[in-house]
Scaffold this active site. Structure first.
Site, PDB file in Angstrom:
ATOM      1  N   PRO A   2       0.844  -1.211   0.000  1.00 55.88           N
ATOM      2  CA  PRO A   2       0.000   0.000   0.000  1.00 55.88           C
ATOM      3  C   PRO A   2       0.874   1.254   0.000  1.00 55.88           C
ATOM      4  O   PRO A   2       1.764   1.389   0.828  1.00 55.88           O
ATOM      5  CB  PRO A   2      -0.780  -0.109   1.313  1.00 55.88           C
ATOM      6  N   GLU A   3       0.635   2.130  -0.937  1.00 51.80           N
ATOM      7  CA  GLU A   3       1.351   3.404  -1.008  1.00 51.80           C
ATOM      8  C   GLU A   3       0.424   4.507  -0.498  1.00 51.80           C
ATOM      9  O   GLU A   3      -0.722   4.249  -0.142  1.00 51.80           O
ATOM     10  CB  GLU A   3       1.781   3.676  -2.456  1.00 51.80           C
TER      11      GLU A   3
END
Ligand code: ZN
Length: 270
Positions: A2-3
């Protein structure tokens, strides 16, 4: 992994369902995340109200009374909200049960994420040395110019350094540098202020587009059985080694920088 856009989308999906609600119960099924989930978490949180859900870099910050519940999704974590929770599956490690029966469920197969209780978030070692948020006014060409003067570090590595600006992961650094016409290997200290100004705009543009894509997946965070997805931008360079540049047709090149893959167009990026 997840960014920032996925974390921000999680925040937007979860916040409306939890803000203003009181915590009725905390159930931790496996404390072995990146750091152990604090043993007394239930005692700390029960009966308290979630006042806000903020984000700092890739940390979700639940403001609760005189402290903050810090949640990081690590490599494979996700947070979802259920009005009627389904039976627990493998890798569901914690539930926050709210006063209306809503359940906020943390799922993380690789357990590199974190759930911590932090009395003073801004002074916490994980947060206090972080650079500005990409959408903050403090992140501008002057800032980038100041922090890169005299430095030979490549601009791509500078951009991914959380002390200079937070939340610009590998994909977004690659794409932003393409849009700004800057080669990833360029020494950060040699870039002019106007070029850095273009880079600031490009970083904001790629993140804004990714967050907008995330908007269409917001429903996946509430009462959904599948995992929230990752947002695929229409990449210009990332993962396109050997493919023609979408602007000039030149073959996209690949180079490794500090263990990370960089992609660029040798013609569009100087
Ligand atoms: Zn090109």
């Amino acid at each position: 992994m997840p960014e920032l856009p996925e974390v921000e989308t999680t925040r937007r999906g979860v916040a409306p369902r939890v803000v203003g609600r009181r915590i009725a119960a905390v159930r931790v099924y496996d404390r072995r995340l990146r750091w152990p989930v604090p043993g007394g978490l239930a005692r700390l949180l029960q009966g308290r109200t979630i006042e806000r859900v903020d984000r700092r870099s890739k940390y979700l910050l639940f403001a609760i009374g005189d402290g903050t519940l810090l949640v990081h999704l690590g490599m494979t974590g996700s947070l979802r909200v259920f009005t009627t929770p389904p039976p627990r599956r493998p890798h569901d490690h914690a539930d926050l049960v709210l006063d209306d029966g809503t359940v906020v469920r943390y799922h993380d197969p690789r357990r590199f994420g974190a759930i911590l209780w932090v009395p003073d978030a801004s002074a916490h070692p994980l947060l206090r040395h972080l650079g500005p948020e990409p959408f903050d006014a403090a992140f501008d060409a002057d800032h980038l110019w100041r922090v890169t003067r005299g430095r030979r570090v490549a601009i791509k590595q500078a951009l991914m350094d959380n002390h200079l600006v937070v939340g610009v992961g590998n994909i977004y650094a690659n794409e932003a540098l393409f849009r700004a016409g800057i080669r990833p290997t360029m020494a950060a200290g040699r870039l002019s202020k106007p070029r850095l100004a273009r880079l600031v705009d490009a970083v904001r543009d790629v993140l804004t587009e990714a967050i907008a894509k995330g908007g269409s997946t917001l429903r996946d965070y509430v009462d959904s059985s599948g995992e929230p997805g990752y947002f695929q931008l229409d990449y210009h360079v990332y993962g396109r080694e050997g493919d023609p540049c979408r602007v000039c047709g030149t073959s996209i090149r690949h180079v490794r920088q500090g263990q990370r893959a960089s992609f660029y167009c040798p013609r569009c990026q100087r």
